[in-house]
Scaffold this motif. Structure first.
Motif, short mmCIF file in Angstrom:
data_model
loop_
_atom_site.label_atom_id
_atom_site.label_comp_id
_atom_site.label_asym_id
_atom_site.label_seq_id
_atom_site.Cartn_x
_atom_site.Cartn_y
_atom_site.Cartn_z
N ARG A 81 0.84 -1.19 0.00
CA ARG A 81 0.00 0.00 0.00
C ARG A 81 0.88 1.25 0.00
NH1 ARG A 81 -3.45 -0.94 5.15
NH2 ARG A 81 -3.43 -3.18 4.79
N ASN A 82 0.35 2.30 -0.55
CA ASN A 82 1.02 3.61 -0.49
C ASN A 82 2.49 3.55 -0.94
OD1 ASN A 82 -1.38 4.62 0.69
ND2 ASN A 82 -0.69 3.92 2.70
N GLY A 83 2.75 2.69 -1.93
CA GLY A 83 4.11 2.61 -2.48
C GLY A 83 5.05 1.76 -1.64
N ASN A 92 5.87 -2.03 -0.60
CA ASN A 92 5.55 -3.42 -0.95
C ASN A 92 6.52 -4.32 -0.19
OD1 ASN A 92 4.68 -5.75 -2.10
ND2 ASN A 92 5.25 -5.23 -4.20
N ARG A 94 4.76 6.57 7.89
CA ARG A 94 3.52 7.28 7.55
C ARG A 94 2.86 6.71 6.31
NH1 ARG A 94 2.84 12.11 10.53
NH2 ARG A 94 0.61 12.03 10.12
N LYS A 95 3.00 5.39 6.10
CA LYS A 95 2.35 4.75 4.95
C LYS A 95 1.46 3.60 5.41
CE LYS A 95 5.66 6.62 2.02
NZ LYS A 95 6.45 6.66 0.88
N GLY A 96 1.25 3.53 6.71
CA GLY A 96 0.35 2.50 7.23
C GLY A 96 1.04 1.22 7.66
#
Ligand SMILES: CC(C)(COP(=O)(O)OP(=O)(O)OC[C@H]1O[C@@H](n2cnc3c(N)ncnc32)[C@H](O)[C@@H]1OP(=O)(O)O)[C@@H](O)C(=O)NCCC(=O)NCCS
Length: 239
Positions: free
Chosen positions: A50-52, A54, A149-151
């Protein structure tokens, strides 16, 4: 011989109950530490894309880690935390920190790049007894700056909570520095942890300035009834 007072009996009963509670907790922790594959049946958590970001995600004992991964885990933890430890007055000791995170009872969750397998984030935890209760204690959650900050942190903590629940732990616990505002917000507001009963702000509320940390926790289920292992005669006496 003088007659024993009721208070003495009560104290004895309390001691027995506490010993029984610790025995229940210890049995749960021993069992948890014997788990071979903590992520079995949690396959949905073996990757995050998600959000770049992987990554693949694995959970393993510290004793099963490669020397390379250990160096990375230690360096990341030091780079992220040393300044805070020092400014909080706890100080930093390389040797002690290494011993702590790679203790033979410690476990790691590691997130690795799906592209080149490089490790990018970790949770360092132990199944342990805390205040007579079986808990999963999070010693560290550390992410490389590039994946924050990408989860991913939230995802890794969700997995941590599931591992704890599957292992029948009563709660997940973590120590957080008060000056680490991002981490306080992350645990209390985002993950919905509460201040633990053992946290300075709960057990010593008048002396907040004496402490650099708080202890936060999330209850997964009610604490086991200790009476389950108290001999029948004593259990009847409690009732
Ligand atoms: C704290 C940490 C584990 C959070 O993981 P993360 O993957 O960056 O966090 P997430 O993307 O899952 O964030 C979820 C929410 O937490 C909050 N949050 C996380 N980091 C934050 C920050 N630096 N500032 C403010 N809020 C933050 C936000 O509400 C965020 O949601 P949003 O991005 O939609 O606003 C990570 O940033 C990290 O490793 N920090 C450095 C080491 C550290 O302090 N570890 C904690 C020791 S107890």
């Amino acid at each position: 011989m003088p007659k024993k007072s009721g208070k003495g009996k009560e104290k004895k009963m309390k001691r027995k109950e506490e010993a029984a509670k610790v025995a229940v907790a210890m049995a749960a922790v021993t069992k948890a530490n014997q788990i071979e594959k903590p992520m079995e049946s949690l396959v949905a958590f073996s990757s995050f894309n998600r959000n770049g970001v992987n990554v693949s995600v694995e959970c393993l004992r510290s004793t099963a880690m490669s020397a390379e991964d250990k160096d990375w885990a230690y360096t990341l933890t030091r780079d992220n935390m040393k300044d805070t430890y020092v400014s909080c007055g706890w100080g930093w000791n390389d040797h002690d920190k290494r011993d702590e995170i790679f203790d033979e009872r410690a476990w790691f969750i590691i997130a690795r790049s799906a592209e080149d397998n490089a490790p990018l984030g970790l949770v360092n935890f132990r199944f342990d007894i805390d205040e007579q209760v079986e808990v999963l204690y999070v010693y560290e959650i550390q992410l490389e700056r590039s994946v924050r900050r990408k989860g991913l942190g939230r995802f890794m903590m969700q997995l941590t909570q599931l591992i704890a629940a599957k292992a029948s732990m009563a709660k997940v616990v973590a120590t957080v520095f008060k000056e680490n505002m991002a981490s306080m917000k992350f645990f209390l507001q985002v993950l919905k942890f509460d201040y633990d009963d053992t946290s300075p702000c709960v057990c010593d509320p008048g002396n907040g300035e004496d402490y650099a940390h708080e202890i936060v926790s999330k209850r997964l289920r009610p604490v086991q009834a200790a009476v389950a292992v108290v001999p029948a005669a004593s259990a009847a006496a409690v009732a």
